[in-house]
Design a protein around this motif. Structure first.
Motif, PDB file in Angstrom:
ATOM      1  N   THR A 153      14.036 -14.911  66.834  1.00 46.27           N
ATOM      2  CA  THR A 153      14.395 -15.640  65.350  1.00 46.27           C
ATOM      3  C   THR A 153      14.096 -14.542  64.396  1.00 46.27           C
ATOM      4  O   THR A 153      13.431 -13.701  64.462  1.00 46.27           O
ATOM      5  CB  THR A 153      13.560 -16.811  65.151  1.00 46.27           C
ATOM      6  OG1 THR A 153      12.241 -16.750  64.998  1.00 46.27           O
ATOM      7  CG2 THR A 153      14.034 -17.897  66.253  1.00 46.27           C
ATOM      8  N   MET A 154      14.595 -14.800  63.052  1.00 47.29           N
ATOM      9  CA  MET A 154      14.471 -13.762  62.108  1.00 47.29           C
ATOM     10  C   MET A 154      13.153 -13.536  61.799  1.00 47.29           C
ATOM     11  O   MET A 154      12.321 -14.688  61.590  1.00 47.29           O
ATOM     12  CB  MET A 154      15.425 -14.429  60.679  1.00 47.29           C
ATOM     13  CG  MET A 154      16.773 -14.338  61.066  1.00 47.29           C
ATOM     14  SD  MET A 154      17.273 -12.782  60.944  1.00 47.29           S
ATOM     15  CE  MET A 154      17.203 -12.018  59.325  1.00 47.29           C
TER      16      MET A 154
ATOM     17  N   THR B 103      22.085 -13.459  61.883  1.00 47.40           N
ATOM     18  CA  THR B 103      21.086 -14.118  61.685  1.00 47.40           C
ATOM     19  C   THR B 103      20.520 -15.128  62.994  1.00 47.40           C
ATOM     20  O   THR B 103      19.597 -15.074  63.611  1.00 47.40           O
ATOM     21  CB  THR B 103      21.113 -15.350  60.504  1.00 47.40           C
ATOM     22  OG1 THR B 103      21.423 -14.579  59.340  1.00 47.40           O
ATOM     23  CG2 THR B 103      19.700 -16.024  60.278  1.00 47.40           C
TER      24      THR B 103
ATOM     25  N   VAL C   8      19.553 -12.268  65.469  1.00 47.78           N
ATOM     26  CA  VAL C   8      18.548 -11.196  64.729  1.00 47.78           C
ATOM     27  C   VAL C   8      19.156  -9.715  64.938  1.00 47.78           C
ATOM     28  O   VAL C   8      18.661  -8.823  65.559  1.00 47.78           O
ATOM     29  CB  VAL C   8      17.223 -11.381  65.354  1.00 47.78           C
ATOM     30  CG1 VAL C   8      16.301 -10.522  64.391  1.00 47.78           C
ATOM     31  CG2 VAL C   8      16.838 -12.677  65.475  1.00 47.78           C
TER      32      VAL C   8
ATOM     33  N   THR D 250      20.169 -21.567  61.119  1.00 45.85           N
ATOM     34  CA  THR D 250      20.409 -20.197  61.174  1.00 45.85           C
ATOM     35  C   THR D 250      21.715 -19.951  60.592  1.00 45.85           C
ATOM     36  O   THR D 250      22.082 -18.916  59.740  1.00 45.85           O
ATOM     37  CB  THR D 250      20.574 -19.676  62.412  1.00 45.85           C
ATOM     38  OG1 THR D 250      21.387 -20.327  63.483  1.00 45.85           O
ATOM     39  CG2 THR D 250      19.012 -19.495  63.211  1.00 45.85           C
TER      40      THR D 250
ATOM     41  N   SER E  54      21.194 -20.387  56.706  1.00 49.50           N
ATOM     42  CA  SER E  54      20.525 -19.232  56.229  1.00 49.50           C
ATOM     43  C   SER E  54      21.415 -18.260  55.863  1.00 49.50           C
ATOM     44  O   SER E  54      21.253 -17.154  55.038  1.00 49.50           O
ATOM     45  CB  SER E  54      19.354 -18.659  57.287  1.00 49.50           C
ATOM     46  OG  SER E  54      18.913 -17.545  56.758  1.00 49.50           O
ATOM     47  N   ASN E  55      22.336 -17.870  57.131  1.00 48.75           N
ATOM     48  CA  ASN E  55      23.272 -16.604  57.170  1.00 48.75           C
ATOM     49  C   ASN E  55      24.409 -16.847  55.685  1.00 48.75           C
ATOM     50  O   ASN E  55      24.572 -15.814  55.023  1.00 48.75           O
ATOM     51  CB  ASN E  55      24.243 -16.633  58.399  1.00 48.75           C
ATOM     52  CG  ASN E  55      24.972 -15.434  58.471  1.00 48.75           C
ATOM     53  OD1 ASN E  55      26.124 -15.457  57.820  1.00 48.75           O
ATOM     54  ND2 ASN E  55      24.538 -14.485  59.207  1.00 48.75           N
TER      55      ASN E  55
ATOM     56  N   SER F 288      22.506 -15.998  52.753  1.00 51.18           N
ATOM     57  CA  SER F 288      22.135 -14.595  52.594  1.00 51.18           C
ATOM     58  C   SER F 288      23.452 -13.989  52.113  1.00 51.18           C
ATOM     59  O   SER F 288      23.483 -12.575  51.438  1.00 51.18           O
ATOM     60  CB  SER F 288      21.849 -13.992  53.766  1.00 51.18           C
ATOM     61  OG  SER F 288      22.679 -13.902  54.827  1.00 51.18           O
TER      62      SER F 288
END
Length: 699
Positions: free
Chosen positions: A230-231, A518, A521, A633, A636-637, A640
């Motif tokens: 994971t990140m 993400t 990773v 995820t 989150s991506n 970003s």
């Protein structure tokens, strides 16, 4: 001892010896950070150093001026904070815990393999160097830090300073015992607490510079319920690097450590957490209740503990940065440098992952359920596919694979025994039934929640849970293979049946790589030439396996349709969830007047996926699409990339870039995705063996 590519079963000797005499043996633990005696600080001296730290004093004075609090009260608060935080290593406690842990390990696990060659190299290096060492294991289970400490103790190496969460601190008795094994405690969120932040920073800098023991922390922050990388979290890593930047240590070596569980102790809990059921609160009572796993000997199979090559921080933090620090004391290491070190560690984790038969078994069974559910594997037909895929992933992809001894290519009996032995720890999940066909067993036994409001996602129906629990359970064992398969699998989702131009395939690959970076990773790369080199490397693997072939400027599916299908289908859930979330975000204002929050989109996405699972043959047919990990995820991506943005005026409210979302949705629709003919919904219950008695599990 039984050896395997440098691996040695450390439990073999333990089964011969008396646990008490072994744990209380005479020993002089190897201290990895070689310092002059006057530079080594004990606990009291570390605490005193932190309290006298200039930055801590500035924080106390600043808070006193801005809040009106007495300096004496703030100093007392600071002393309480550092006492709560600091470790208290005690060898006697370690010895007594060693007796209990040895008995538990011998009961739970058949073997614990340690890469003794790499561990020996590490021990030799620490005896001749004067640098600080930081152990960075993967985080797949609560057992990880106990296992690392147990291995170090077994090989006469000092236990490190271990970064631990406050959940453990709050456990009666256990919290203090862990402190005496080297644990230091960190509050989860303290960015708004200036005093705590400075005390924590000073404590880390002090133990990096003045502790003769190594430091251990989990770069990923929390356990990976999905059992893949994971990140990384950058906070503690950046603080550790400050000591090098300031010249307090000549170098810091990060030691990546990959831990592979044949069956993680929290296996079923992970499945439910991924579906939104909250994990039980950590407590001493819960710990003793969990000891029921000791009832069945060897119920969790084997563990592989692999040690990667040291990563020198000095290669990343060069002299130019250190000179800037001298001229400008407020200078911080650029975030890009911290990220480069973090990705180097994660890449080592993935490369050094040891796969086991269960990983291939789960992958092949998952594929068969989708493409040919009416013809389940027999043992004979499975042996053939298992042998083929094992050869592919170890030879073509250079994956480390569980193998106690070399098996000749035509020795089906030895392969058969390898498969059957590997299924023993998983007899509650995967079995050959009475007709000798490979079946998935029903693991969901009903849930009785005390409070449904604690569910993190959408409250799924009982029918959905019956299908999703066993499906996600085997996905947990598929996921470790994605460390080796992800990039070549991307390509199979970009190639049309009648062929795709190389430029188009490369553009699609680049898009998927960015959107799923993400999830898997993958180090972000903006340079198109570097991405093309990476793409060509993966392409060459697929071409050599006849999975693809080139005709002029067109890339077409090759004759190895089985490999193409496995790679393509294993990637579908990740792409499908991405599409559903992008569509929900694009249509949000038309669907509802609710404010857009991460919590609401998570619930709505899971609700939409459940609906799609039962309604059509398109997106989100695989139950793994219900996993909240995928939503987190993806969210989150998108954040970003600036596709989702925090609202400038409202906390925890978000807004979207609809133009970018429209482009993504269009690009995802253009992918030549092939839907399997079967689904878990269609196959239920023929592919899933139901329990004879329907009991309820209380969470």
């Amino acid at each position: 001892m039984e050896q395997n590519f440098g691996f040695v079963d450390m439990l073999e000797e333990r089964r011969k010896d008396c646990d008490f005499f072994w744990a209380t043996r005479s020993m002089d633990p190897l201290l990895p950070h070689r310092l002059p005696p006057e530079s080594v600080y004990n606990r009291d001296k570390i605490i005193q150093s932190v309290l006298l730290d200039a930055q801590v004093r500035v924080a106390i004075d600043t808070i006193a001026k801005t809040t009106g609090m007495e300096v004496k009260d703030l100093e007392n608060n600071a002393r309480a904070m550092i006492n709560e935080m600091a470790s208290k290593a005690d060898l006697a406690t370690v010895r007594w815990l060693g007796i209990f842990i040895t008995k538990a390990m011998k009961r739970m696990f058949l073997r614990i393999y340690v890469n003794e060659i790499n561990l020996s190299h590490l021990k030799k290096e620490t005896q001749i160097s004067q640098i600080q060492y930081v152990y960075v294991p993967t985080h797949r289970s609560y057992l990880d830090f106990i296992l690392l400490s147990y291995i170090l103790f077994s090989y006469d190496m000092a236990l490190p300073n271990i970064a631990a969460g406050m959940d453990f601190y709050n456990m009666k008795i256990i919290g203090e015992l862990l402190r005496k094994t080297g644990a230091f405690y960190i509050r989860r969120r303290f960015s708004d607490d200036l005093l705590y932040k400075q005390i924590f920073r000073s404590y880390i800098n002090t133990i990096v510079s003045h502790s003769d023991r190594a430091i251990e922390f989990f770069l990923e922050g929390t356990r990976s319920r999905s059992q893949k990388s994971t990140m990384p979290k950058y906070g503690l890593l950046s603080i550790i690097l400050e000591s090098l930047l300031q010249g307090d240590v000549p170098d810091i070596h990060f030691i990546p450590m990959s831990i592979s569980y044949e069956r993680p102790p929290e296996e079923l809990l992970f499945v439910y957490e991924m579906l939104g059921i909250p994990k039980p609160k950590e407590s001493t009572t819960a710990l003793f209740r969990s000891l029921s796993i000791l009832q069945n000997p060897f119920s969790h199979g084997c563990i592989y503990f692999n040690i990667g090559k040291p990563i020198s921080a000095r290669q990343f933090v060069d002299m130019a940065y250190r000179k800037r620090k001298i001229i400008h004391p407020s200078f911080k290491i650029p975030s890009s440098v911290v990220e480069d070190i973090a990705y180097s560690i994660i890449e080592s984790h993935k490369k050094d992952t040891v796969l086991m038969p269960i990983n291939i078994i789960a992958l092949l069974l998952n594929e068969r359920i989708q493409i040919n559910p009416k013809e389940p594997y027999t043992l004979d037909s499975f042996i053939k596919d298992y042998q083929w895929f094992k050869s592919f992933i170890t030879k073509s992809l250079k994956a480390l694979m569980y193998e106690t001894k070399k098996i000749s290519n035509n020795n089906n009996d030895e392969i058969k025994q390898e498969i059957l032995k590997s299924l023993k720890p998983h007899d509650e999940l995967i079995v050959f039934d009475s007709s000798n066909t490979l079946k998935l067993k029903q693991r969901h036994k009903g849930i009785k929640l005390q409070d449904q409001s604690n569910v993190k996602g959408y409250f799924l129906s009982e029918r959905t849970m019956q299908i999703a629990v066993p499906a996600i359970n085997i996905a947990i064992y598929i996921n470790p293979t994605l460390a080796f398969l992800a990039e070549i699998a991307f390509i199979t989702t970009t190639i049309e049946e009648n062929g795709t131009q190389s430029e188009v395939a490369l553009d699609r690959y680049q898009l998927l790589r960015k959107l799923l970076s993400t999830e898997f990773v993958i180090r972000p790369i903006e340079d198109k030439d570097l991405i093309k080199i990476e793409w060509e490397k993966s392409m060459n693997i697929l071409l050599s396996e006849n999975c693809l072939y080139m005709a002029e400027n067109l890339i077409r599916p090759g004759t190895n349709t089985q490999l193409f299908s496995i790679l393509h289908n294993v990637m579908l859930p990740f792409i499908d969830v991405l599409y559903v979330i992008c569509t929900l975000l694009f249509e949000w204002s038309e669907r509802t007047s609710d404010k857009l929050t991460d919590r609401i989109i998570l619930i709505e996405a899971q609700k939409q996926v459940e609906k799609l699972m039962f309604e059509n043959r398109g997106w989100c047919q695989h139950p793994y699409c219900l996993s909240l990990d995928l939503y987190n995820t993806t969210w989150s991506n998108l954040l970003s990339q600036g596709i989702v943005m925090a609202h400038p005026e409202h906390t925890n409210i978000y807004q979207t870039d609809k133009a970018k979302l429209a482009y993504l949705i269009s690009a995802l629709r253009e992918l030549p995705l092939r839907r399997p003919v079967g689904t878990y919904v269609d196959g239920f219950p023929s592919v899933i063996l139901m329990p004879s008695v329907n009991t309820q599990a209380k969470l």
